[in-house]
Write an enzyme that holds these catalytic residues in place. Sequence first.
Site, PDB file in Angstrom:
ATOM      1  N   ASP A 106       0.822  -1.210   0.000  1.00 60.85           N
ATOM      2  CA  ASP A 106       0.000   0.000   0.000  1.00 60.85           C
ATOM      3  C   ASP A 106       0.860   1.267   0.000  1.00 60.85           C
ATOM      4  OD1 ASP A 106      -1.980  -1.875   0.366  1.00 60.85           O
ATOM      5  OD2 ASP A 106      -2.845  -0.924   2.150  1.00 60.85           O
ATOM      6  N   HIS A 157      -6.275   3.032  -3.671  1.00 64.05           N
ATOM      7  CA  HIS A 157      -6.100   3.279  -2.223  1.00 64.05           C
ATOM      8  C   HIS A 157      -6.423   4.740  -1.900  1.00 64.05           C
ATOM      9  CE1 HIS A 157      -4.866   2.056   1.710  1.00 64.05           C
ATOM     10  NE2 HIS A 157      -3.718   2.684   1.730  1.00 64.05           N
ATOM     11  N   HIS A 161      -5.291   9.457   0.752  1.00 63.25           N
ATOM     12  CA  HIS A 161      -5.161   8.607   1.937  1.00 63.25           C
ATOM     13  C   HIS A 161      -5.875   9.152   3.186  1.00 63.25           C
ATOM     14  CE1 HIS A 161      -3.287   5.767   4.785  1.00 63.25           C
ATOM     15  NE2 HIS A 161      -3.029   5.042   3.717  1.00 63.25           N
ATOM     16  N   HIS A 251       3.787  -2.165   2.987  1.00 61.07           N
ATOM     17  CA  HIS A 251       3.763  -0.808   2.430  1.00 61.07           C
ATOM     18  C   HIS A 251       5.007  -0.555   1.578  1.00 61.07           C
ATOM     19  CE1 HIS A 251       1.088  -0.666   5.936  1.00 61.07           C
ATOM     20  NE2 HIS A 251       0.424   0.271   5.277  1.00 61.07           N
TER      21      HIS A 251
HETATM   22 ZN   LIG Z   1      -2.467   3.087   3.356  1.00 67.87          ZN
END
Ligand SMILES: [Zn+2]
Length: 283
Positions: A106, A157, A161, A251
């Site tokens: 992510d 995503h 954010h 991530h």
């Molecule tokens: Zn995230």
Amino acid sequence: MTSDKLTAARRTVLRAGVVIGTLAAARLVLGQDGGPPAPPEAARRARGLTGRTGPTDGTATGTPEAPRLRAMAGETSRSGPGASPPRAEVAFTLPGRDREIALTFDDGPDPRYTPEILQLLRRHRARATFFVVGECALAFPDLLHYIAEEGHTIGNHTWTHPQLTALPPGEVRAELGRTSALIEEILGSAPTLARAPYGDWDPLSLAVCNDLGMSPVGWSVDSEDWTRPGPERIADTVLDELGPGAIVLCHDGGGDRLQTVQALEWYLPELLDQGYEPVRVPG
Ligand SMILES: [Zn+2]
């Protein structure tokens, strides 16, 4: 409150909830009574639409200072012959065969870490899913091409954010819709998967996700790489918690992800030795 605890709390809410009708009202109920109170830190983050904090701590030097203004492409949706409707429920595990697992990355793409992760995946012939942040994709479209050309899946995503459950409906749609439109513009096809920042879905954001042709994806193993506990600890967490059908959260952007890369180099060959098969999250 950590993201996984928040997610666990939300899962309970989501399982109890039904995505029908009067979604704005449903959100009101969730926010007041049905869900856990938003942690002050998360609420603070959510108010700053340009802030990329929490698991993404906003320290990424590769992050553009602000998203450039751009014409909104038409909102995308999965359609056409052979299109299947998106899943309504958040997927926390894979439905596939026994030893299949999904590695997910992510908050990228990030030129410092995404290419290294792609090289490791290539070396071990593993597939993964990358949930990209729109403003990063805008800054590094070549990395989106790189990810796609390596045979991985790209998911949505959001654009900046935020915590979607703290946003008004119009902004939820803008966060997801703008990102899908950009991915479609860059790659020629819109994403069919989405992950909410912090895994924080509610009926409204799930409905928007579905309406844009995307299935919501969660995770069953949080590598906690964003806390930077050391690559060995990250690798141990993944290997200890891994099981058939696991979806692993990692991530590749949003901060210093060197430990994420180092951990992957460690645990990827190990999980392959254990007979696991890293696959893409099915759309
Ligand atoms: Zn995230």
